[in-house]
Design a protein around this motif. Structure first.
Motif, PDB file in Angstrom:
ATOM      1  N   HIS A  41       0.823  -1.224   0.000  1.00 43.68           N
ATOM      2  CA  HIS A  41       0.000   0.000   0.000  1.00 43.68           C
ATOM      3  C   HIS A  41       0.852   1.268   0.000  1.00 43.68           C
ATOM      4  O   HIS A  41       0.376   2.328  -0.380  1.00 43.68           O
ATOM      5  N   LEU A  42       2.111   1.169   0.426  1.00 41.28           N
ATOM      6  CA  LEU A  42       2.959   2.364   0.449  1.00 41.28           C
ATOM      7  C   LEU A  42       3.495   2.723  -0.938  1.00 41.28           C
ATOM      8  O   LEU A  42       4.100   3.765  -1.128  1.00 41.28           O
ATOM      9  N   PHE A  43       3.255   1.861  -1.915  1.00 39.84           N
ATOM     10  CA  PHE A  43       3.773   2.104  -3.261  1.00 39.84           C
ATOM     11  C   PHE A  43       2.721   2.666  -4.209  1.00 39.84           C
ATOM     12  O   PHE A  43       3.013   2.930  -5.367  1.00 39.84           O
ATOM     13  N   VAL A  44       1.479   2.799  -3.728  1.00 40.59           N
ATOM     14  CA  VAL A  44       0.430   3.366  -4.592  1.00 40.59           C
ATOM     15  C   VAL A  44      -0.093   4.664  -3.976  1.00 40.59           C
ATOM     16  O   VAL A  44       0.147   4.945  -2.794  1.00 40.59           O
ATOM     17  N   ASP A  45      -0.812   5.462  -4.789  1.00 37.00           N
ATOM     18  CA  ASP A  45      -1.403   6.695  -4.271  1.00 37.00           C
ATOM     19  C   ASP A  45      -2.324   6.367  -3.102  1.00 37.00           C
ATOM     20  O   ASP A  45      -2.976   5.324  -3.098  1.00 37.00           O
ATOM     21  N   GLU A  46      -2.378   7.309  -2.146  1.00 38.15           N
ATOM     22  CA  GLU A  46      -3.210   7.079  -0.960  1.00 38.15           C
ATOM     23  C   GLU A  46      -4.647   6.720  -1.305  1.00 38.15           C
ATOM     24  O   GLU A  46      -5.264   5.886  -0.651  1.00 38.15           O
ATOM     25  N   ALA A  47      -5.162   7.340  -2.370  1.00 35.67           N
ATOM     26  CA  ALA A  47      -6.549   7.092  -2.775  1.00 35.67           C
ATOM     27  C   ALA A  47      -6.775   5.643  -3.195  1.00 35.67           C
ATOM     28  O   ALA A  47      -7.902   5.159  -3.188  1.00 35.67           O
ATOM     29  N   LEU A  48      -5.708   4.941  -3.561  1.00 37.58           N
ATOM     30  CA  LEU A  48      -5.838   3.558  -4.023  1.00 37.58           C
ATOM     31  C   LEU A  48      -5.377   2.548  -2.969  1.00 37.58           C
ATOM     32  O   LEU A  48      -5.446   1.337  -3.183  1.00 37.58           O
ATOM     33  N   ALA A  49      -4.908   3.066  -1.811  1.00 34.57           N
ATOM     34  CA  ALA A  49      -4.280   2.192  -0.810  1.00 34.57           C
ATOM     35  C   ALA A  49      -5.199   1.058  -0.364  1.00 34.57           C
ATOM     36  O   ALA A  49      -4.735  -0.061  -0.127  1.00 34.57           O
ATOM     37  N   SER A  50      -6.506   1.324  -0.301  1.00 36.88           N
ATOM     38  CA  SER A  50      -7.437   0.292   0.176  1.00 36.88           C
ATOM     39  C   SER A  50      -7.525  -0.876  -0.810  1.00 36.88           C
ATOM     40  O   SER A  50      -8.001  -1.950  -0.459  1.00 36.88           O
ATOM     41  N   ARG A  51      -7.097  -0.658  -2.056  1.00 40.37           N
ATOM     42  CA  ARG A  51      -7.149  -1.740  -3.058  1.00 40.37           C
ATOM     43  C   ARG A  51      -5.772  -2.340  -3.319  1.00 40.37           C
ATOM     44  O   ARG A  51      -5.623  -3.185  -4.199  1.00 40.37           O
ATOM     45  N   ALA A  52      -4.783  -1.906  -2.553  1.00 41.22           N
ATOM     46  CA  ALA A  52      -3.399  -2.289  -2.846  1.00 41.22           C
ATOM     47  C   ALA A  52      -3.172  -3.797  -2.809  1.00 41.22           C
ATOM     48  O   ALA A  52      -2.338  -4.310  -3.533  1.00 41.22           O
ATOM     49  N   TYR A  53      -3.919  -4.518  -1.962  1.00 42.56           N
ATOM     50  CA  TYR A  53      -3.670  -5.965  -1.817  1.00 42.56           C
ATOM     51  C   TYR A  53      -4.636  -6.821  -2.633  1.00 42.56           C
ATOM     52  O   TYR A  53      -4.590  -8.045  -2.555  1.00 42.56           O
ATOM     53  N   ASP A  54      -5.507  -6.136  -3.418  1.00 41.81           N
ATOM     54  CA  ASP A  54      -6.372  -6.900  -4.326  1.00 41.81           C
ATOM     55  C   ASP A  54      -5.506  -7.448  -5.449  1.00 41.81           C
ATOM     56  O   ASP A  54      -4.442  -6.908  -5.736  1.00 41.81           O
ATOM     57  N   ASP A  55      -5.999  -8.477  -6.106  1.00 41.88           N
ATOM     58  CA  ASP A  55      -5.177  -9.060  -7.180  1.00 41.88           C
ATOM     59  C   ASP A  55      -5.396  -8.329  -8.503  1.00 41.88           C
ATOM     60  O   ASP A  55      -5.879  -8.888  -9.481  1.00 41.88           O
ATOM     61  N   VAL A  56      -5.033  -7.067  -8.505  1.00 44.49           N
ATOM     62  CA  VAL A  56      -5.196  -6.232  -9.697  1.00 44.49           C
ATOM     63  C   VAL A  56      -3.937  -5.386  -9.890  1.00 44.49           C
ATOM     64  O   VAL A  56      -3.197  -5.132  -8.939  1.00 44.49           O
ATOM     65  N   SER A  57      -3.738  -4.963 -11.143  1.00 48.70           N
ATOM     66  CA  SER A  57      -2.715  -3.951 -11.370  1.00 48.70           C
ATOM     67  C   SER A  57      -3.387  -2.600 -11.146  1.00 48.70           C
ATOM     68  O   SER A  57      -4.588  -2.453 -11.346  1.00 48.70           O
ATOM     69  N   LEU A  58      -2.644  -1.623 -10.671  1.00 48.70           N
ATOM     70  CA  LEU A  58      -3.224  -0.310 -10.359  1.00 48.70           C
ATOM     71  C   LEU A  58      -2.384   0.773 -11.030  1.00 48.70           C
ATOM     72  O   LEU A  58      -1.182   0.602 -11.235  1.00 48.70           O
ATOM     73  N   PRO A  59      -3.034   1.901 -11.391  1.00 46.11           N
ATOM     74  CA  PRO A  59      -2.274   2.965 -12.055  1.00 46.11           C
ATOM     75  C   PRO A  59      -1.263   3.630 -11.118  1.00 46.11           C
ATOM     76  O   PRO A  59      -1.538   3.834  -9.931  1.00 46.11           O
ATOM     77  N   ILE A  60      -0.083   3.931 -11.656  1.00 44.48           N
ATOM     78  CA  ILE A  60       0.926   4.674 -10.886  1.00 44.48           C
ATOM     79  C   ILE A  60       1.327   5.950 -11.650  1.00 44.48           C
ATOM     80  O   ILE A  60       2.435   6.443 -11.514  1.00 44.48           O
ATOM     81  N   ASN A  61       0.413   6.428 -12.531  1.00 42.07           N
ATOM     82  CA  ASN A  61       0.614   7.640 -13.347  1.00 42.07           C
ATOM     83  C   ASN A  61       1.545   7.381 -14.544  1.00 42.07           C
ATOM     84  O   ASN A  61       2.158   6.322 -14.626  1.00 42.07           O
ATOM     85  N   PHE A  62       1.607   8.355 -15.410  1.00 46.69           N
ATOM     86  CA  PHE A  62       2.420   8.280 -16.643  1.00 46.69           C
ATOM     87  C   PHE A  62       2.078   7.038 -17.479  1.00 46.69           C
ATOM     88  O   PHE A  62       2.939   6.442 -18.112  1.00 46.69           O
ATOM     89  N   ASN A  63       0.778   6.659 -17.449  1.00 48.86           N
ATOM     90  CA  ASN A  63       0.316   5.495 -18.225  1.00 48.86           C
ATOM     91  C   ASN A  63       0.948   4.186 -17.790  1.00 48.86           C
ATOM     92  O   ASN A  63       0.971   3.231 -18.563  1.00 48.86           O
ATOM     93  N   GLN A  64       1.469   4.117 -16.588  1.00 56.71           N
ATOM     94  CA  GLN A  64       2.118   2.889 -16.117  1.00 56.71           C
ATOM     95  C   GLN A  64       1.311   2.280 -14.985  1.00 56.71           C
ATOM     96  O   GLN A  64       0.439   2.938 -14.420  1.00 56.71           O
ATOM     97  N   THR A  65       1.595   1.013 -14.672  1.00 55.23           N
ATOM     98  CA  THR A  65       0.856   0.332 -13.611  1.00 55.23           C
ATOM     99  C   THR A  65       1.808  -0.440 -12.709  1.00 55.23           C
ATOM    100  O   THR A  65       2.890  -0.827 -13.125  1.00 55.23           O
TER     101      THR A  65
END
Ligand code: SAH
Length: 216
Positions: A41-65
């Motif tokens: 959860h410390l590697f994603v934006d705070e707004a996404l922290a609650s989903r950090a441990y779901d089995d999904v890729s998440l946006p990290i800006n600049f079109n990257q995940t």
């Protein structure tokens, strides 16, 4: 702020993630322990922290995940093949999460990122976590890192159009490289180097962002 509450939640959600990884077929206990040790959860934006441990890729800006937990664990399990890893190269630092997991199972990690703000943020995050066996480089990783070669393992977090023969030369004998290859249709590949040469194995279909050239 009640941080202990957040801590409890993330311990529980982290354990759930580990259970799910087991169900998905990850067997290497060293990899599972490494995945448990790194606070994703410390590697994603705070707004996404609650989903950090779901089995999904998440946006990290600049079109990257940030890659989904399963693929991070799977690639490191294949890279390790049950052995202790010495020096490892990662191409595509992104937010630094996979580098942090690698740092738990390898003596030394070199990680390369071509997008300056991602590089800066990952470097800061990894420094704050006091992971001293990781060196992050702001560079195009297509040519690898000859000055730190040979590597015991090379892992690519972005899909190459082809198998990149120059890069595999930076593997030491006994070393392994795990990378996604392809454009629309991608597969994970394992390349093993032995005294006689290289052996390629095509593994499962995957979906990664493309490997791009140059620095931005
Ligand atoms: N391992 C990362 C996943 C990041 S996504 C994580 O845990 O978050 C893939 C990353 O590869 C992106 O950040 C992208 O900018 C980077 N990348 C793509 N082509 C690259 C290249 N030629 N050299 C270095 N990094 C590259």
């Amino acid at each position: 702020m009640n941080t202990s509450g957040i801590g409890m939640t993330s311990q529980r959600t982290k354990l759930r993630m580990i259970d799910r990884l087991r169900e998905q077929g990850i067997k290497d206990e060293t990899v599972l322990a490494a995945m448990f040790a790194v606070p994703r959860h410390l590697f994603v934006d705070e707004a996404l922290a609650s989903r950090a441990y779901d089995d999904v890729s998440l946006p990290i800006n600049f079109n990257q995940t940030i890659s989904q937990p399963y693929i991070v664990a799977r690639m490191i399990e294949i890279l390790r093949n049950g052995r202790q890893l010495g020096r490892v190269l990662e191409i595509g630092t992104g937010c630094g999460y996979q580098a942090a997991v690698l740092a738990q199972v390898a003596a030394e990690v070199y990680s390369m990122e071509r997008i300056a703000p991602l590089y800066e943020r990952a470097k800061k995050q990894l420094r704050e976590m006091k992971l001293r066996n990781i060196t992050v480089r702001y560079a195009d990783g297509c040519a690898g890192l000859p000055e730190a070669a040979p590597f015991d393992g090379i892992i690519m977090a972005a899909a190459a159009p082809a198998l990149l023969p120059a890069l595999r030369e930076q593997l030491q004998v006994g070393g392994r490289m795990v990378l996604p290859v392809g454009m629309q249709e991608q597969f994970l590949y394992l390349i093993e180097r032995d005294a006689k040469g290289f052996r390629e194995t095509r593994l499962e279909p995957v979906k990664f962002v493309p490997l791009l050239m140059g620095k931005v």
